[in-house]
Design a protein around this motif. Sequence first.
Motif, mmCIF file in Angstrom:
data_model
loop_
_atom_site.group_PDB
_atom_site.id
_atom_site.type_symbol
_atom_site.label_atom_id
_atom_site.label_comp_id
_atom_site.label_asym_id
_atom_site.label_seq_id
_atom_site.Cartn_x
_atom_site.Cartn_y
_atom_site.Cartn_z
ATOM 1 N N HIS A 163 0.831 -1.211 0.000
ATOM 2 C CA HIS A 163 0.000 0.000 0.000
ATOM 3 C C HIS A 163 0.866 1.262 0.000
ATOM 4 O O HIS A 163 1.781 1.380 0.815
ATOM 5 C CB HIS A 163 -0.908 0.014 1.238
ATOM 6 C CG HIS A 163 -1.796 1.202 1.343
ATOM 7 N ND1 HIS A 163 -2.811 1.468 0.440
ATOM 8 C CD2 HIS A 163 -1.824 2.232 2.231
ATOM 9 C CE1 HIS A 163 -3.430 2.587 0.782
ATOM 10 N NE2 HIS A 163 -2.850 3.081 1.864
ATOM 11 N N HIS A 205 1.075 5.710 -1.748
ATOM 12 C CA HIS A 205 0.477 6.829 -2.490
ATOM 13 C C HIS A 205 1.578 7.699 -3.088
ATOM 14 O O HIS A 205 2.167 8.524 -2.377
ATOM 15 C CB HIS A 205 -0.355 7.727 -1.559
ATOM 16 C CG HIS A 205 -1.437 7.035 -0.809
ATOM 17 N ND1 HIS A 205 -2.669 6.775 -1.350
ATOM 18 C CD2 HIS A 205 -1.475 6.551 0.454
ATOM 19 C CE1 HIS A 205 -3.427 6.165 -0.455
ATOM 20 N NE2 HIS A 205 -2.722 6.006 0.653
ATOM 21 N N HIS A 264 -9.182 2.049 1.305
ATOM 22 C CA HIS A 264 -8.849 2.139 2.733
ATOM 23 C C HIS A 264 -10.077 1.699 3.531
ATOM 24 O O HIS A 264 -11.185 2.179 3.269
ATOM 25 C CB HIS A 264 -8.556 3.585 3.146
ATOM 26 C CG HIS A 264 -7.330 4.182 2.520
ATOM 27 N ND1 HIS A 264 -7.361 4.881 1.351
ATOM 28 C CD2 HIS A 264 -6.043 4.206 2.945
ATOM 29 C CE1 HIS A 264 -6.130 5.305 1.063
ATOM 30 N NE2 HIS A 264 -5.313 4.912 2.008
ATOM 31 N N HIS A 306 -5.150 -1.066 5.928
ATOM 32 C CA HIS A 306 -5.253 -0.768 7.362
ATOM 33 C C HIS A 306 -6.023 -1.793 8.181
ATOM 34 O O HIS A 306 -5.436 -2.563 8.914
ATOM 35 C CB HIS A 306 -5.763 0.656 7.616
ATOM 36 C CG HIS A 306 -4.871 1.685 6.986
ATOM 37 N ND1 HIS A 306 -3.561 1.831 7.365
ATOM 38 C CD2 HIS A 306 -5.071 2.553 5.957
ATOM 39 C CE1 HIS A 306 -2.997 2.778 6.625
ATOM 40 N NE2 HIS A 306 -3.873 3.229 5.758
ATOM 41 N N ASP A 317 2.865 2.761 3.098
ATOM 42 C CA ASP A 317 1.888 3.839 2.996
ATOM 43 C C ASP A 317 2.521 5.058 2.324
ATOM 44 O O ASP A 317 3.646 5.012 1.851
ATOM 45 C CB ASP A 317 1.260 4.183 4.362
ATOM 46 C CG ASP A 317 -0.182 4.712 4.207
ATOM 47 O OD1 ASP A 317 -0.591 5.046 3.081
ATOM 48 O OD2 ASP A 317 -0.890 4.794 5.220
HETATM 49 ZN ZN ZN Z 1 -3.185 5.019 2.435
#
Ligand code: ZN
Length: 476
Positions: free
Chosen positions: A90, A92, A243, A280, A331
Amino acid sequence: MGEGSDRPWHAMMCPEDGRGRCRSNEGVLIRGKYILTSAEPEVVRDGAVRVVGDTIQDVGSFADLSSAFPECAVFGAANDIVTPGFINAHGHFSEALVTGIAENFALGDWLRVLIDAIAPHLDRESAYIGTLLGGVQMLRTGITLTNDMFVCDPQPTPVTPGVVHALEDLGLRGVVSYGASDRRPGSVAEDIFVEHSALAEAAAASSLCRFRLGIATVAAQTPSLFERSVEFAASIAAGVHIHLHESREEIEFIRASRQASPIAYCAQTGLFASPTLAAHCVWLDQADVQLLTSHGVGVAHNPVSNMILASGVCPVSRLRGRGINVGIGVDGPASNDRQDMLEAIKTAVLLQRVDQLDPVALTAREVFRMATIEGAAALSLTETVGSLEPGKAADLVVFDGDSPALANIHDPFQAIVYCAGPLEVKDVWVAGRRRVASGEVLDVDLPCLLRESRKIARSLARRADLGDLSLLALSS
Ligand SMILES: [Zn+2]
């Protein structure tokens, strides 16, 4: 838009020179004292992996393979540790230009003051540069596949193909998604689906990327957009990246507005009919866990980001005990803020142990599997990546066994999880191409990339009005 204007920074990539590319018909041998396969057998001592083209052909003893294939060039060394490439479950790239800022906020406020502020100002150029910048950091810590969700407002020229172009130029594998939300005024449904489609098209044209349908959160989408997202994912047979249950506030909000937990809402609306990766999953009741299990939802655990945003502790053992595949994620660069898989792997172990006051709450061997084959399983990609086995993609990492931190290896799993950092990552191979050699990412003009990223990051901070954010955070 033509090729030149689509990829304005292509010039900063050095021309392909084939360094490390497998040219011999017999391939190359990548050797080490320990080959950790994440398959059976789990450990091969004094072993080697033979790579031909982009594929693993053999895993076995170095003595046998080098005598059977004497023409093979040999990489790695007698004391090294060879592992599968890490799967970053995961991340971004949309946050790559806003690192080290806004530290004093929990998730909800952090999203409002930082992520919502930059979302209208990200464009294809910042997507390309941000992905190069984040991707270089990932490669240096042994990541060979990253599952990304780019969060921005739709623009007249779709933004997210910039992620795919940068991953192709880096030679880094990606599962790419657009973290769609119609909560911000700049985002309307029609434009959101143009962005999804542009990203899906770019990924289809790429040899290294696959598309997933992204949903930022349940709360980020109106019920009508959510319904269309479910249909779109099903219609193009794409997996989903979302998420779920990161904070208690998110769950309370959805329970109040949609009379179900976010996980139950996803199940009711049919989202989980598509293979789903949920980032998460920190706050879960029994019914939530049951739904994740029965729908085969994969989970991305992001320990560093959960700690920075004071979100809580994912019940990793409970989920894995129910057969749920849990991968490890770094993340985004705004909530970690390093793109360092080795840091995330070690932190995952430490967090479980301190939370449960149990020294075997999570072991080095278990977390190593989570970062490799289990991350691949969470993304439904075990056919191609996640372990060192004949027929799989040649994605591997060579750790430098002649470095001080790895001089004395008593247990290779503990050596990787507790002792190794980016300094010990010597070589990284993706699809049979060496992308990191002696710790340096190949074919990237780093000074040029840093110069461009500084220019764009400054402009982004100005347009998003982030000027006082660090001071504001300090005084709050
Ligand atoms: Zn995230």
